[in-house]
Design a protein around this motif. Structure first.
Motif, PDB file in Angstrom:
ATOM      1  N   LEU A  45      31.449  34.625  33.232  1.00 36.90           N
ATOM      2  CA  LEU A  45      32.017  35.914  33.604  1.00 36.90           C
ATOM      3  C   LEU A  45      31.678  36.972  32.561  1.00 36.90           C
ATOM      4  CD1 LEU A  45      35.410  34.517  34.765  1.00 36.90           C
ATOM      5  CD2 LEU A  45      33.990  35.990  36.186  1.00 36.90           C
ATOM      6  N   TYR A  95      32.580  41.296  41.116  1.00 35.68           N
ATOM      7  CA  TYR A  95      33.975  41.389  41.521  1.00 35.68           C
ATOM      8  C   TYR A  95      34.557  42.741  41.126  1.00 35.68           C
ATOM      9  CZ  TYR A  95      33.981  36.262  41.988  1.00 35.68           C
ATOM     10  OH  TYR A  95      33.709  34.964  42.352  1.00 35.68           O
ATOM     11  N   ASP A 109      44.532  41.587  36.757  1.00 35.64           N
ATOM     12  CA  ASP A 109      45.443  40.693  37.461  1.00 35.64           C
ATOM     13  C   ASP A 109      45.000  40.352  38.875  1.00 35.64           C
ATOM     14  OD1 ASP A 109      48.217  42.987  38.232  1.00 35.64           O
ATOM     15  OD2 ASP A 109      46.048  43.164  38.522  1.00 35.64           O
ATOM     16  N   TRP A 111      41.798  40.220  41.747  1.00 37.36           N
ATOM     17  CA  TRP A 111      40.356  40.250  41.934  1.00 37.36           C
ATOM     18  C   TRP A 111      40.034  40.349  43.425  1.00 37.36           C
ATOM     19  CZ3 TRP A 111      36.911  38.526  37.719  1.00 37.36           C
ATOM     20  CH2 TRP A 111      37.598  38.200  36.543  1.00 37.36           C
ATOM     21  N   GLY A 112      38.935  41.040  43.731  1.00 38.71           N
ATOM     22  CA  GLY A 112      38.414  40.997  45.089  1.00 38.71           C
ATOM     23  C   GLY A 112      37.689  39.696  45.334  1.00 38.71           C
TER      24      GLY A 112
ATOM     25  N   ASN B  34      44.830  36.271  28.854  1.00 35.68           N
ATOM     26  CA  ASN B  34      45.196  35.802  30.195  1.00 35.68           C
ATOM     27  C   ASN B  34      44.499  34.483  30.491  1.00 35.68           C
ATOM     28  OD1 ASN B  34      46.629  38.168  30.610  1.00 35.68           O
ATOM     29  ND2 ASN B  34      45.075  39.106  31.933  1.00 35.68           N
ATOM     30  N   TYR B  36      43.191  32.175  33.940  1.00 38.89           N
ATOM     31  CA  TYR B  36      42.888  32.258  35.362  1.00 38.89           C
ATOM     32  C   TYR B  36      42.478  30.896  35.890  1.00 38.89           C
ATOM     33  CZ  TYR B  36      42.468  37.211  34.270  1.00 38.89           C
ATOM     34  OH  TYR B  36      42.713  38.491  33.837  1.00 38.89           O
ATOM     35  N   GLN B  38      40.110  29.287  39.102  1.00 39.28           N
ATOM     36  CA  GLN B  38      39.115  29.645  40.105  1.00 39.28           C
ATOM     37  C   GLN B  38      38.696  28.423  40.901  1.00 39.28           C
ATOM     38  OE1 GLN B  38      35.355  31.383  38.780  1.00 39.28           O
ATOM     39  NE2 GLN B  38      35.237  32.598  40.650  1.00 39.28           N
ATOM     40  N   ARG B  42      35.686  31.113  45.539  1.00 36.89           N
ATOM     41  CA  ARG B  42      36.826  32.039  45.651  1.00 36.89           C
ATOM     42  C   ARG B  42      36.929  32.904  44.405  1.00 36.89           C
ATOM     43  NH1 ARG B  42      40.719  30.109  49.248  1.00 36.89           N
ATOM     44  NH2 ARG B  42      41.626  32.183  49.010  1.00 36.89           N
ATOM     45  N   ALA B  43      37.671  33.982  44.516  1.00 35.24           N
ATOM     46  CA  ALA B  43      37.908  34.863  43.378  1.00 35.24           C
ATOM     47  C   ALA B  43      38.872  34.200  42.396  1.00 35.24           C
ATOM     48  CB  ALA B  43      38.500  36.182  43.858  1.00 35.24           C
ATOM     49  N   PRO B  44      38.771  34.538  41.125  1.00 35.98           N
ATOM     50  CA  PRO B  44      39.742  34.034  40.157  1.00 35.98           C
ATOM     51  C   PRO B  44      41.154  34.491  40.498  1.00 35.98           C
ATOM     52  CG  PRO B  44      37.824  34.952  39.044  1.00 35.98           C
ATOM     53  CD  PRO B  44      37.709  35.345  40.481  1.00 35.98           C
ATOM     54  N   LEU B  46      44.994  35.004  38.681  1.00 34.33           N
ATOM     55  CA  LEU B  46      45.741  35.072  37.427  1.00 34.33           C
ATOM     56  C   LEU B  46      46.926  34.114  37.458  1.00 34.33           C
ATOM     57  CD1 LEU B  46      46.282  36.501  34.683  1.00 34.33           C
ATOM     58  CD2 LEU B  46      47.675  38.146  35.963  1.00 34.33           C
ATOM     59  N   TYR B  49      49.736  35.615  31.858  1.00 35.07           N
ATOM     60  CA  TYR B  49      49.326  36.859  31.220  1.00 35.07           C
ATOM     61  C   TYR B  49      50.074  37.036  29.905  1.00 35.07           C
ATOM     62  CZ  TYR B  49      53.594  38.828  33.297  1.00 35.07           C
ATOM     63  OH  TYR B  49      54.898  39.067  33.661  1.00 35.07           O
ATOM     64  N   ARG B  55      52.853  34.275  35.864  1.00 34.64           N
ATOM     65  CA  ARG B  55      52.816  35.247  36.948  1.00 34.64           C
ATOM     66  C   ARG B  55      53.751  34.787  38.068  1.00 34.64           C
ATOM     67  NH1 ARG B  55      48.061  37.311  40.910  1.00 34.64           N
ATOM     68  NH2 ARG B  55      48.741  39.493  41.040  1.00 34.64           N
ATOM     69  N   PHE B  87      39.723  29.529  33.106  1.00 33.73           N
ATOM     70  CA  PHE B  87      39.119  30.257  32.004  1.00 33.73           C
ATOM     71  C   PHE B  87      40.093  31.279  31.425  1.00 33.73           C
ATOM     72  CE2 PHE B  87      38.235  34.012  34.492  1.00 33.73           C
ATOM     73  CZ  PHE B  87      38.021  33.531  35.758  1.00 33.73           C
ATOM     74  N   GLN B  89      40.728  34.984  29.145  1.00 36.49           N
ATOM     75  CA  GLN B  89      40.206  36.351  29.026  1.00 36.49           C
ATOM     76  C   GLN B  89      40.988  37.070  27.941  1.00 36.49           C
ATOM     77  OE1 GLN B  89      41.996  39.476  31.327  1.00 36.49           O
ATOM     78  NE2 GLN B  89      40.040  40.022  32.233  1.00 36.49           N
ATOM     79  N   PHE B  98      35.451  36.797  28.173  1.00 39.25           N
ATOM     80  CA  PHE B  98      35.981  35.609  28.824  1.00 39.25           C
ATOM     81  C   PHE B  98      35.509  34.347  28.117  1.00 39.25           C
ATOM     82  CE2 PHE B  98      37.463  37.628  32.750  1.00 39.25           C
ATOM     83  CZ  PHE B  98      36.732  38.809  32.745  1.00 39.25           C
ATOM     84  N   ARG B 100      34.083  30.427  28.592  1.00 41.87           N
ATOM     85  CA  ARG B 100      33.051  29.940  29.494  1.00 41.87           C
ATOM     86  C   ARG B 100      33.608  29.055  30.613  1.00 41.87           C
ATOM     87  NH1 ARG B 100      27.714  30.615  28.052  1.00 41.87           N
ATOM     88  NH2 ARG B 100      27.431  29.946  30.207  1.00 41.87           N
TER      89      ARG B 100
END
Lengths: 121, 107
Positions: A45, A95, A109, A111-112, B34, B36, B38, B42-44, B46, B49, B55, B87, B89, B98, B100
């Motif tokens: 990322l 993203y 917080d 993401w698309g 933060n 995450y 994944q 798909r999108a990560p 959260l 935080y 969350r 991962f 951030q 971020f 890896r």
């Protein structure tokens, strides 16, 4: 929770341009900073660019500075990434991401789902 | 730029196991970290935080801790849906960077 939907990805020749769009589902998006982050299998990322909620100035990764421009239209609940002088190493899933606060230094917080950009001849 | 060193890069475990992932920052990030999750394709998402805040809606088996440069993320009792990638951030300063990633595999 706000939904973010990206569009505009595709295949482009090296040196070409592409404009990514991101539409937010909620009005409250306007009060948050927004980011673009990209992901590749090899590099992981990488944060690309960000913009505060009421700013007209973007912040950029060194790798894209001078080539990419982030902008936003709060009236349309949208953020954009204009990419020019594209290179093969810009190939990635891009993203759109909402920040946790209204300044660009706050983390992400939401993401698309991502849009794929391929730079290849 | 702040470098985030995440380890391990992959981890094999079983349902019910407790696992811990670490991230080390190249300098003090004042807790601006933060975590995450994944899932492939798909999108990560959260999970944690500000180092340790869960969350809303995230199961309590996920916890975060740390300060300064050293941070950890723990899953107390692995569930089948947890075998994906995680991962970290940092957002203490731009550029946001971020780790890896850590891929969690079922043993």
């Amino acid at each position: 929770e706000v939904d973010l939907v990206e569009s505009g990805g595709g295949v482009v020749l090296p040196g070409g341009s592409l404009r990514l769009s991101c539409a937010a589902s909620e009005l409250n998006y306007d009060y948050f900073a927004m980011h673009w982050v990209r992901q590749t299998p090899g590099q992981g990322l990488e944060w690309v660019a960000g913009m505060g909620w009421n700013s007209d100035k973007g912040e950029y990764a060194d790798s894209v500075k001078g080539r990419f421009t982030i902008s936003r239209d709060n009236a349309k609940h949208s953020v954009y990434l204009q990419m020019s002088s594209l290179r093969p190493e810009d190939t990635a899933i891009y993203y759109c991401a909402k920040a946790m606060d209204n300044y660009v230094g706050s983390g992400v917080d939401v993401w698309g789902q991502g849009t794929t950009v391929t730079v290849s001849s | 730029d702040i470098q985030m060193t995440q380890s391990p890069s992959s981890l094999s475990a079983s349902v019910g196991d407790r696992v811990t992932i670490t991230c080390q920052a190249s300098r003090d990030i004042s807790g601006y970290l933060n975590w995450y999750q994944q899932t492939p394709g798909r999108a990560p998402k959260l999970l944690i935080y500000d180092t340790l805040s869960l969350r809303r809606g995230v199961p309590s088996r996920f916890t975060g801790s740390g300060n300064g440069t050293d941070f950890s993320f723990t899953i107390s009792s692995l569930q089948p849906e947890d075998f994906v990638t995680y991962f970290c951030q940092q957002y203490e300063s731009l550029p946001i960077t971020f780790g890896r990633g850590t891929r969690l595999d079922m043993k």
